[in-house]
Design a protein around this motif. Structure first.
Motif, mmCIF file in Angstrom:
data_model
loop_
_atom_site.group_PDB
_atom_site.id
_atom_site.type_symbol
_atom_site.label_atom_id
_atom_site.label_comp_id
_atom_site.label_asym_id
_atom_site.label_seq_id
_atom_site.Cartn_x
_atom_site.Cartn_y
_atom_site.Cartn_z
ATOM 1 N N GLU A 158 0.821 -1.206 0.000
ATOM 2 C CA GLU A 158 0.000 0.000 0.000
ATOM 3 C C GLU A 158 0.859 1.262 0.000
ATOM 4 N N LYS A 159 1.946 1.236 0.773
ATOM 5 C CA LYS A 159 2.840 2.392 0.831
ATOM 6 C C LYS A 159 3.479 2.638 -0.532
ATOM 7 N N LEU A 160 3.860 1.567 -1.182
ATOM 8 C CA LEU A 160 4.476 1.681 -2.503
ATOM 9 C C LEU A 160 3.482 2.249 -3.518
ATOM 10 N N ILE A 161 2.243 1.803 -3.473
ATOM 11 C CA ILE A 161 1.207 2.324 -4.378
ATOM 12 C C ILE A 161 0.995 3.815 -4.127
ATOM 13 N N ASP A 162 0.993 4.208 -2.854
ATOM 14 C CA ASP A 162 0.849 5.638 -2.519
ATOM 15 C C ASP A 162 2.008 6.457 -3.077
ATOM 16 N N GLU A 163 3.229 5.942 -2.936
ATOM 17 C CA GLU A 163 4.401 6.659 -3.443
ATOM 18 C C GLU A 163 4.318 6.830 -4.955
ATOM 19 N N ILE A 164 3.936 5.754 -5.656
ATOM 20 C CA ILE A 164 3.822 5.832 -7.116
ATOM 21 C C ILE A 164 2.718 6.813 -7.496
ATOM 22 N N SER A 165 1.621 6.786 -6.796
ATOM 23 C CA SER A 165 0.509 7.703 -7.070
ATOM 24 C C SER A 165 0.942 9.156 -6.918
ATOM 25 N N ASN A 166 1.757 9.433 -5.914
ATOM 26 C CA ASN A 166 2.245 10.802 -5.701
ATOM 27 C C ASN A 166 3.102 11.278 -6.871
ATOM 28 N N PHE A 167 3.908 10.385 -7.437
ATOM 29 C CA PHE A 167 4.736 10.758 -8.588
ATOM 30 C C PHE A 167 3.876 11.051 -9.813
ATOM 31 N N MET A 168 2.771 10.370 -9.950
ATOM 32 C CA MET A 168 1.935 10.519 -11.148
ATOM 33 C C MET A 168 1.369 11.922 -11.286
ATOM 34 N N CYS A 169 1.157 12.593 -10.199
ATOM 35 C CA CYS A 169 0.611 13.955 -10.250
ATOM 36 C C CYS A 169 1.560 14.909 -10.984
ATOM 37 N N ASP A 170 2.853 14.596 -10.977
ATOM 38 C CA ASP A 170 3.849 15.470 -11.601
ATOM 39 C C ASP A 170 4.163 15.102 -13.048
ATOM 40 N N LEU A 171 3.562 14.022 -13.561
ATOM 41 C CA LEU A 171 3.887 13.551 -14.909
ATOM 42 C C LEU A 171 3.005 14.203 -15.956
ATOM 43 N N ASP A 172 3.590 14.387 -17.157
ATOM 44 C CA ASP A 172 2.792 14.908 -18.265
ATOM 45 C C ASP A 172 2.012 13.762 -18.910
ATOM 46 N N LEU A 173 1.141 14.088 -19.859
ATOM 47 C CA LEU A 173 0.250 13.111 -20.480
ATOM 48 C C LEU A 173 1.032 11.981 -21.154
ATOM 49 N N GLU A 174 2.069 12.326 -21.878
ATOM 50 C CA GLU A 174 2.866 11.313 -22.576
ATOM 51 C C GLU A 174 3.482 10.320 -21.581
ATOM 52 N N SER A 175 3.969 10.813 -20.485
ATOM 53 C CA SER A 175 4.555 9.946 -19.465
ATOM 54 C C SER A 175 3.505 9.053 -18.820
ATOM 55 N N LEU A 176 2.308 9.614 -18.593
ATOM 56 C CA LEU A 176 1.227 8.831 -18.008
ATOM 57 C C LEU A 176 0.782 7.707 -18.952
ATOM 58 N N VAL A 177 0.711 8.012 -20.259
ATOM 59 C CA VAL A 177 0.356 6.976 -21.245
ATOM 60 C C VAL A 177 1.416 5.881 -21.229
ATOM 61 N N PHE A 178 2.670 6.269 -21.199
ATOM 62 C CA PHE A 178 3.763 5.295 -21.145
ATOM 63 C C PHE A 178 3.657 4.427 -19.891
ATOM 64 N N LEU A 179 3.393 5.073 -18.759
ATOM 65 C CA LEU A 179 3.265 4.348 -17.492
ATOM 66 C C LEU A 179 2.088 3.362 -17.542
ATOM 67 N N ARG A 180 0.965 3.826 -18.111
ATOM 68 C CA ARG A 180 -0.193 2.934 -18.253
ATOM 69 C C ARG A 180 0.150 1.725 -19.117
ATOM 70 N N ASP A 181 0.819 1.970 -20.258
ATOM 71 C CA ASP A 181 1.178 0.871 -21.158
ATOM 72 C C ASP A 181 2.130 -0.111 -20.490
ATOM 73 N N GLN A 182 3.095 0.413 -19.768
ATOM 74 C CA GLN A 182 4.045 -0.455 -19.068
ATOM 75 C C GLN A 182 3.354 -1.261 -17.969
ATOM 76 N N SER A 183 2.432 -0.611 -17.270
ATOM 77 C CA SER A 183 1.680 -1.311 -16.223
ATOM 78 C C SER A 183 0.861 -2.447 -16.819
ATOM 79 N N SER A 184 0.268 -2.181 -17.968
ATOM 80 C CA SER A 184 -0.515 -3.196 -18.655
ATOM 81 C C SER A 184 0.359 -4.387 -19.031
ATOM 82 N N VAL A 185 1.544 -4.120 -19.546
ATOM 83 C CA VAL A 185 2.480 -5.191 -19.923
ATOM 84 C C VAL A 185 2.889 -5.995 -18.689
ATOM 85 N N LEU A 186 3.195 -5.298 -17.615
ATOM 86 C CA LEU A 186 3.594 -5.991 -16.386
ATOM 87 C C LEU A 186 2.465 -6.862 -15.841
ATOM 88 N N ALA A 187 1.235 -6.348 -15.871
ATOM 89 C CA ALA A 187 0.088 -7.123 -15.377
ATOM 90 C C ALA A 187 -0.134 -8.354 -16.260
#
Length: 161
Positions: free
Chosen positions: A6-35
């Motif tokens: 849970e702490k790790l998810i919170d930390e990652i969530s905090n970083f997402m607020c600072d990311l631009d759209l392109e970075s968020l799309v990349f993160l989503r795609d990578q998360s999908s691949v990992l899942a």
């Protein structure tokens, strides 16, 4: 690794607020691949366990020769309760076919004249009409042994009137 999920998810969530759209799309795609990869690993482990169980059961069956049971072939065709429908069974896969489709592939087998010609013609028919049989039956080419088994099963089990 002693990380609180849970702490790790919170930390990652905090970083997402600072990311631009392109970075968020990349993160989503990578998360999908990992899942997806996680699911594949889990499924592979399940298959490995099933294989171990089957292997163990096979070994036990060999030891108990008094309890020999009839083993079904790798490929066979079974008629289901409604007489107009069949399953082509390829290893553990049951591929549903109707009476018309069975007649179509029976005609192909009857006209072929040889296992090799029959295999090739069946492959082409499945590729055009029922690609799912090739995919689910793990048949990758016209020379796959399952096609010869289907050819022989058709000729052994059915006749054209």
């Amino acid at each position: 690794m002693d990380i609180n999920r849970e702490k790790l998810i919170d930390e990652i969530s905090n970083f997402m607020c600072d990311l631009d759209l392109e970075s968020l799309v990349f993160l989503r795609d990578q998360s999908s691949v990992l899942a997806y990869n996680k699911k594949v690993r889990e499924r592979n482990e399940e298959v490995k366990e099933e294989d171990k169980t089957v292997h163990k059961n096979t070994e036990n069956s060999k030891k108990n020769s008094a309890e020999k049971t009839e083993k079904k072939p790798l490929v066979y065709i079974e008629q289901i309760k409604n007489k107009k429908f069949f399953n082509i069974c390829i290893q553990n896969e049951k591929l549903f076919m109707d009476y018309k489709e069975i007649i179509d592939i029976l005609k192909i087998a009857n006209a072929a004249g040889s296992e090799q010609t029959g295999s090739l013609r069946l492959y082409k028919w499945f590729e055009k009409e029922r690609k799912d049989v090739l995919v689910d039956g793990h048949i990758g080419s016209a020379s796959h042994p399952a096609l010869i088994m289907i050819y022989n099963e058709l000729l052994d089990k059915f006749t054209l009137d």
